[in-house]
Each structure stands twice: as structure tokens, then as C-alpha cells.
Design a protein around this motif. Structure first.
Motif, PDB file in Angstrom:
ATOM      1  N   TRP A   1       0.835  -1.205   0.000  1.00 49.72           N
ATOM      2  CA  TRP A   1       0.000   0.000   0.000  1.00 49.72           C
ATOM      3  C   TRP A   1       0.870   1.254   0.000  1.00 49.72           C
ATOM      4  CZ3 TRP A   1      -0.272   4.076   3.381  1.00 49.72           C
ATOM      5  CH2 TRP A   1      -1.331   4.971   3.182  1.00 49.72           C
TER       6      TRP A   1
ATOM      7  N   GLU B   1       2.348   2.368  -3.247  1.00 54.32           N
ATOM      8  CA  GLU B   1       1.409   3.023  -4.170  1.00 54.32           C
ATOM      9  C   GLU B   1       0.996   4.418  -3.708  1.00 54.32           C
ATOM     10  OE1 GLU B   1       0.685   1.645  -7.068  1.00 54.32           O
ATOM     11  OE2 GLU B   1       1.979  -0.019  -6.485  1.00 54.32           O
ATOM     12  N   LEU B   2       1.421   4.828  -2.521  1.00 52.73           N
ATOM     13  CA  LEU B   2       1.037   6.126  -1.979  1.00 52.73           C
ATOM     14  C   LEU B   2       1.549   7.240  -2.882  1.00 52.73           C
ATOM     15  CD1 LEU B   2      -0.233   7.522   0.552  1.00 52.73           C
ATOM     16  CD2 LEU B   2       2.093   7.697   1.428  1.00 52.73           C
TER      17      LEU B   2
ATOM     18  N   LEU C   1      -2.424  12.466   6.207  1.00 50.86           N
ATOM     19  CA  LEU C   1      -2.518  12.200   4.761  1.00 50.86           C
ATOM     20  C   LEU C   1      -3.623  12.992   4.054  1.00 50.86           C
ATOM     21  CD1 LEU C   1      -1.767   8.397   4.381  1.00 50.86           C
ATOM     22  CD2 LEU C   1      -0.405  10.316   3.563  1.00 50.86           C
ATOM     23  N   PRO C   2      -4.792  13.188   4.654  1.00 55.57           N
ATOM     24  CA  PRO C   2      -5.822  13.957   3.944  1.00 55.57           C
ATOM     25  C   PRO C   2      -5.397  15.396   3.619  1.00 55.57           C
ATOM     26  CG  PRO C   2      -6.803  12.743   5.749  1.00 55.57           C
ATOM     27  CD  PRO C   2      -5.304  12.607   5.882  1.00 55.57           C
TER      28      PRO C   2
ATOM     29  N   THR D   1      -2.719  14.651   0.487  1.00 51.47           N
ATOM     30  CA  THR D   1      -3.143  13.854  -0.667  1.00 51.47           C
ATOM     31  C   THR D   1      -4.658  13.938  -0.797  1.00 51.47           C
ATOM     32  OG1 THR D   1      -3.495  11.822   0.596  1.00 51.47           O
ATOM     33  CG2 THR D   1      -1.267  12.189  -0.254  1.00 51.47           C
ATOM     34  N   ASP D   2      -5.195  13.225  -1.748  1.00 53.18           N
ATOM     35  CA  ASP D   2      -6.646  13.172  -1.887  1.00 53.18           C
ATOM     36  C   ASP D   2      -7.247  11.974  -1.143  1.00 53.18           C
ATOM     37  OD1 ASP D   2      -5.690  11.191  -3.509  1.00 53.18           O
ATOM     38  OD2 ASP D   2      -6.763  11.820  -5.308  1.00 53.18           O
ATOM     39  N   LEU D   3      -6.459  11.344  -0.287  1.00 57.10           N
ATOM     40  CA  LEU D   3      -6.965  10.226   0.511  1.00 57.10           C
ATOM     41  C   LEU D   3      -7.903  10.766   1.589  1.00 57.10           C
ATOM     42  CD1 LEU D   3      -3.716   8.116   0.916  1.00 57.10           C
ATOM     43  CD2 LEU D   3      -5.632   7.687  -0.614  1.00 57.10           C
ATOM     44  N   PRO D   4      -9.015  10.075   1.852  1.00 58.68           N
ATOM     45  CA  PRO D   4     -10.013  10.603   2.790  1.00 58.68           C
ATOM     46  C   PRO D   4      -9.614  10.505   4.261  1.00 58.68           C
ATOM     47  CG  PRO D   4     -10.723   8.488   1.932  1.00 58.68           C
ATOM     48  CD  PRO D   4      -9.466   8.845   1.198  1.00 58.68           C
ATOM     49  N   THR D   5      -8.763   9.531   4.611  1.00 53.73           N
ATOM     50  CA  THR D   5      -8.389   9.371   6.021  1.00 53.73           C
ATOM     51  C   THR D   5      -6.893   9.155   6.146  1.00 53.73           C
ATOM     52  OG1 THR D   5      -8.730   6.986   5.951  1.00 53.73           O
ATOM     53  CG2 THR D   5     -10.603   8.322   6.667  1.00 53.73           C
TER      54      THR D   5
END
Length: 186
Positions: free
Chosen positions: A10, A13-14, A100-101, A104-108
């Protein structure tokens, strides 16, 4: 919280962290320096994870907290970090993944401290950091500074002079915003 299914793959791929000072970063109270340290440690850990996975492809299936702890340990060994540096970088990685939010565009984000392997590794690094004695650099002699000034270019002479006059470290002087410096007539 970190799902058990989250593996080292994972992290590989970040996406790269965006450290441009967005309103979200400012509102979170992050300084540019903190954002840059988050970006730097995430990039370096990802590079180490790529190396480790290339050497042992099965490593991609390792749990994320255990894999990150191993990557930090390998970086510390390779780059000859002191224990305090390792603890500081582990803290920076913890903060970066939790936020991370914002980057990045990651939600959590990920709370690495919820994982016993990571929490124990960080506590061990902090314990070891408290046991080592700090490095105390030796002060430069006047003759050494004068000798360096003789062969230095103008910018280096200015840096050395300012550091010598203010009894500051070179790195501290180099990082200052020189537009804010004022020289008063005596």
C-alpha cells in the motif's frame, strides 16, 4: 486505526505528498518546515521500501507498521543516524501518515500509534535516544576561521562573518531570512 490487511505494498502506491502550503495545512497549524520534513521522510521510507521489496518480493506482504519500522531501522543503519534522529524521523512519519488527507486526496489518515509494533519501535527509539550523550561540536579557532576566510568567495565570507559575529551555527545563519536582517549604525 490501521486495518490488518494494510501491507507494505500500500505504501509503495502512496502518491507523493504535496507540501505546497494550502489553506488546509495552514489551518492545521503546520509550518513549511514540518510539511517538508513529512514529505522528506515519506519519500525516503518509500525509496527504502522499494529497495527492500526488490531484494525480497515477499516483503510487500509484510504488515505496514512492521515494514515501516524495518525500513526506518535500515535507513538509520545505512545513514548512520543517532538514536535521536531515528526517533525524530519516526515521529515525523507518524505525523505525516496521520495527516494524509492534508497532503493527498486520501479521505483518512493512518494512526501508526494504534499498531503495537510501531508504538513499541518508537518507544524503543525514544528510550535509546535518552541514553545517548549529545554531540557537542568543538568551537572553531580564530586561526581556522581566518584561514577559511582567505580562500572563501564573497558569499561564504559573508556567511562566516555573520556566524562568527553572532556566535551562531553556520546552518542557522544560512537558513535565516536575510531580508529581515538589519544592520544598525553604532
Amino acid at each position: 486505526c490501521i486495518p490488518r490487511a494494510l501491507k507494505v505494498a500500500w505504501m509503495l502506491e502512496l502518491p507523493q505528498l504535496s507540501t505546497t502550503m494550502s489553506p488546509a495545512l495552514s489551518m492545521a497549524g503546520l509550518t513549511v518546515r514540518t510539511a517538508k520534513s513529512h514529505e522528506s521522510i515519506v519519500r525516503r521510507v518509500k525509496e527504502m521500501l522499494v529497495e527492500m521489496t526488490a531484494a525480497r518480493p515477499e516483503f510487500a506482504k509484510t504488515s505496514l507498521p512492521a515494514g515501516l519500522a524495518l525500513a526506518i531501522t535500515d535507513l538509520a543503519t545505512r545513514d548512520k543516524w543517532r538514536h535521536a534522529t531515528r526517533a525524530r524521523n519516526m515521529g515525523a512519519l507518524t505525523g505525516a501518515l496521520q495527516l494524509l488527507p492534508l497532503y493527498t486526496d486520501l479521505p483518512t489518515g493512518l494512526n501508526l500509534m494504534a499498531a503495537p509494533q510501531w508504538r513499541n519501535a518508537l518507544r524503543a527509539a525514544e528510550r535509546e535516544a535518552h541514553t545517548e550523550s549529545p554531540r557537542t561540536p568543538q568551537a572553531a579557532l580564530t586561526s581556522e576561521v581566518m584561514q577559511a576566510m582567505e580562500t572563501a568567495d564573497a558569499a561564504t565570507k559573508a556567511l562566516l562573518t555573520l556566524a562568527w559575529v553572532t556566535t551562531a551555527r553556520l546552518g542557522d545563519v544560512a537558513q535565516r531570512d536575510h531580508n529581515q536582517a538589519r544592520v544598525a549604525d553604532a
